[in-house]
Motif scaffolding. Structure first.
Motif, short mmCIF file in Angstrom:
data_model
loop_
_atom_site.label_atom_id
_atom_site.label_comp_id
_atom_site.label_asym_id
_atom_site.label_seq_id
_atom_site.Cartn_x
_atom_site.Cartn_y
_atom_site.Cartn_z
N ILE A 207 82.15 7.41 -3.65
CA ILE A 207 83.36 7.65 -2.86
C ILE A 207 84.36 8.47 -3.66
CG2 ILE A 207 85.40 6.52 -1.86
CD1 ILE A 207 83.54 4.29 -0.91
N ALA A 208 84.50 8.18 -4.95
CA ALA A 208 85.42 8.92 -5.80
C ALA A 208 85.00 10.39 -5.88
CB ALA A 208 85.48 8.30 -7.19
N MET A 209 83.69 10.63 -6.03
CA MET A 209 83.19 12.00 -6.07
C MET A 209 83.47 12.71 -4.75
SD MET A 209 79.50 11.59 -7.95
CE MET A 209 79.34 11.19 -9.70
N PHE A 210 83.24 12.00 -3.66
CA PHE A 210 83.47 12.56 -2.33
C PHE A 210 84.94 12.96 -2.16
CE2 PHE A 210 84.90 11.73 2.03
CZ PHE A 210 84.10 12.62 2.74
N MET A 211 85.85 12.09 -2.63
CA MET A 211 87.28 12.37 -2.52
C MET A 211 87.67 13.59 -3.38
SD MET A 211 88.73 10.47 -0.34
CE MET A 211 88.30 9.04 0.65
N CYS A 212 87.04 13.74 -4.54
CA CYS A 212 87.31 14.90 -5.39
C CYS A 212 86.91 16.18 -4.68
CB CYS A 212 86.56 14.78 -6.71
SG CYS A 212 87.22 13.54 -7.84
N ARG A 213 85.81 16.11 -3.98
CA ARG A 213 85.32 17.28 -3.24
C ARG A 213 86.21 17.57 -2.03
NH1 ARG A 213 82.50 21.98 -3.80
NH2 ARG A 213 81.47 22.54 -1.86
N LYS A 214 86.58 16.51 -1.30
CA LYS A 214 87.34 16.67 -0.06
C LYS A 214 88.79 17.07 -0.33
CE LYS A 214 88.87 14.23 4.09
NZ LYS A 214 88.85 12.95 4.86
N LEU A 215 89.44 16.38 -1.26
CA LEU A 215 90.87 16.57 -1.46
C LEU A 215 91.22 17.68 -2.45
CD1 LEU A 215 91.95 12.81 -1.57
CD2 LEU A 215 91.94 14.36 0.39
N LEU A 216 90.31 17.97 -3.39
CA LEU A 216 90.59 19.01 -4.39
C LEU A 216 89.69 20.23 -4.26
CD1 LEU A 216 91.08 16.76 -7.58
CD2 LEU A 216 92.85 17.80 -6.15
N ASP A 217 88.63 20.09 -3.44
CA ASP A 217 87.68 21.18 -3.23
C ASP A 217 87.13 21.71 -4.56
OD1 ASP A 217 86.18 22.88 -1.63
OD2 ASP A 217 87.65 24.50 -1.73
N VAL A 235 75.98 14.87 -7.72
CA VAL A 235 77.26 14.87 -7.00
C VAL A 235 77.04 15.25 -5.55
CG1 VAL A 235 79.58 15.84 -6.92
CG2 VAL A 235 78.46 15.47 -9.13
N MET A 236 76.23 16.27 -5.32
CA MET A 236 75.93 16.69 -3.94
C MET A 236 75.31 15.55 -3.16
SD MET A 236 74.39 20.54 -4.48
CE MET A 236 74.02 20.70 -2.74
N SER A 237 74.36 14.86 -3.76
CA SER A 237 73.69 13.75 -3.10
C SER A 237 74.68 12.63 -2.78
CB SER A 237 72.57 13.22 -4.01
OG SER A 237 71.97 12.08 -3.44
N SER A 238 75.59 12.35 -3.71
CA SER A 238 76.60 11.30 -3.51
C SER A 238 77.50 11.63 -2.34
CB SER A 238 77.44 11.12 -4.77
OG SER A 238 76.64 10.67 -5.85
N CYS A 239 77.96 12.87 -2.27
CA CYS A 239 78.83 13.29 -1.17
C CYS A 239 78.12 13.21 0.17
CB CYS A 239 79.33 14.72 -1.42
SG CYS A 239 80.45 14.87 -2.84
N GLU A 240 76.85 13.59 0.19
CA GLU A 240 76.07 13.51 1.42
C GLU A 240 75.88 12.06 1.88
OE1 GLU A 240 72.48 15.54 0.46
OE2 GLU A 240 73.39 17.55 0.50
N LYS A 241 75.68 11.16 0.91
CA LYS A 241 75.52 9.75 1.25
C LYS A 241 76.80 9.17 1.86
CE LYS A 241 72.01 8.62 -2.24
NZ LYS A 241 71.73 7.91 -3.52
N VAL A 242 77.93 9.56 1.29
CA VAL A 242 79.21 9.08 1.82
C VAL A 242 79.43 9.60 3.24
CG1 VAL A 242 81.72 9.15 1.53
CG2 VAL A 242 80.25 8.86 -0.47
N GLU A 243 79.14 10.87 3.45
CA GLU A 243 79.27 11.46 4.79
C GLU A 243 78.41 10.71 5.80
OE1 GLU A 243 80.98 13.84 6.18
OE2 GLU A 243 81.63 15.31 4.70
N LYS A 244 77.17 10.46 5.42
CA LYS A 244 76.23 9.78 6.32
C LYS A 244 76.66 8.34 6.60
CE LYS A 244 71.29 8.76 6.76
NZ LYS A 244 69.95 8.86 6.11
N SER A 248 77.94 5.98 10.23
CA SER A 248 77.14 4.86 10.74
C SER A 248 77.82 3.51 10.57
CB SER A 248 75.78 4.83 10.04
OG SER A 248 75.94 4.66 8.63
N SER A 249 78.90 3.45 9.81
CA SER A 249 79.56 2.17 9.56
C SER A 249 81.07 2.30 9.75
CB SER A 249 79.27 1.69 8.13
OG SER A 249 80.05 0.56 7.80
N GLY A 250 81.59 1.54 10.71
CA GLY A 250 83.02 1.56 10.97
C GLY A 250 83.82 1.00 9.81
#
Length: 265
Positions: A207-217, A235-244, A248-250
């Protein structure tokens, strides 16, 4: 230790070490892989503990993450109180910068408060980084600021351009993201950047990696560097997992939204 071994006085050295009341050692990770040092330190460590003396050891990682360290040393290090020392908070960073200014040829009032705040917010990984950023700003001001007055915010941002991973408008940094995510999940910042792969830590790290990508690009390679030198594909795999998972989970999506709100606050 090395000199004592060369001079055949290792017993005298150990006898002296047995007599100390407090043993403070920095960078203990550097004895990894050195069998003779392990043996000598193990002997000293046990003697001091048996005599109820105090030992304080510092390292850049947890005992279990130091490769080349004997299991018997790891178990003894882990038996004590382990405390993670995080990056200084904003107020502490600001106080450090003002202290550094007062010890230099400049006065604390000779630099704009907003410029100091910029440095304290974006270069607070450790004291060395703070000092390095401040020195760069001071040098830049001497060379390039047109007047000899107070060092301005624009001077600081120009001096440090390209060195800070931050959005000037939002104030978000990689360090802030790691701090917010680790606190949300009740973890330490060291755990998020470590090699530990337990489920709760891995989830928070992704999630932290995903946020770095989303908020800081940030580029995947740069994010990987901030998280313990991980490969960009990880990192790419982690971001993809978070997106997926968010689709699927509220509950997971709600957690993401809450974390993002905290980071932006």
């Amino acid at each position: 230790v090395v000199n004592s071994i060369k001079m055949g006085k290792i017993d005298a050295f150990k006898k002296y070490m047995y007599s100390v009341d407090v043993l403070l050692i920095d960078d203990i990770q550097f004895i990894a892989g050195k069998e003779k040092s392990h043996e000598i330190f193990f002997s000293i460590f046990n003697e001091l503990v048996n005599n109820r003396k105090q030992i304080c050891i510092a390292s850049d990682r947890l005992p279990t993450e130091i490769k080349g360290l004997e299991d018997r040393l790891i178990s003894r290090f882990s038996s004590g109180l382990s405390v993670g020392i995080d990056s200084p908070e904003f107020e502490t960073s600001l106080a450090i910068l003002k202290m550094k200014m007062s010890n230099s040829a400049f006065e604390a009032r000779s630099i704009d408060e907003e410029a100091l705040a910029f440095i304290a917010s974006n270069f607070n990984r450790d004291v060395r980084q703070l000092e390095g950023a401040l020195n760069r700003v001071l040098f830049y001001a001497i060379e390039f600021q047109k007047d000899d007055g107070k060092i301005q915010f624009d001077t600081a941002t120009n001096a440090l351009r390209g060195q800070v991973l931050v959005s000037d408008k939002s104030g978000i940094t990689v360090r802030k993201i790691i701090k917010c995510v680790s606190e949300y999940y009740g973890l330490t910042k060291q755990q998020l950047t470590s090699k530990t792969r337990t489920k709760n830590i891995s989830t928070a790290r992704q999630i932290a990696m995903f946020m770095c990508r989303k908020l800081l690009d940030l580029p995947y390679i740069k994010i990987g560097e901030e998280f313990g030198g991980r490969d960009h594909s990880t990192v790419m795999s982690s971001c993809e997992k978070v997106e997926k998972q968010s689709k699927s989970s509220g509950a997971y999506l709600q957690a993401l939204n809450e974390i993002e709100k905290i980071i932006k606050s």
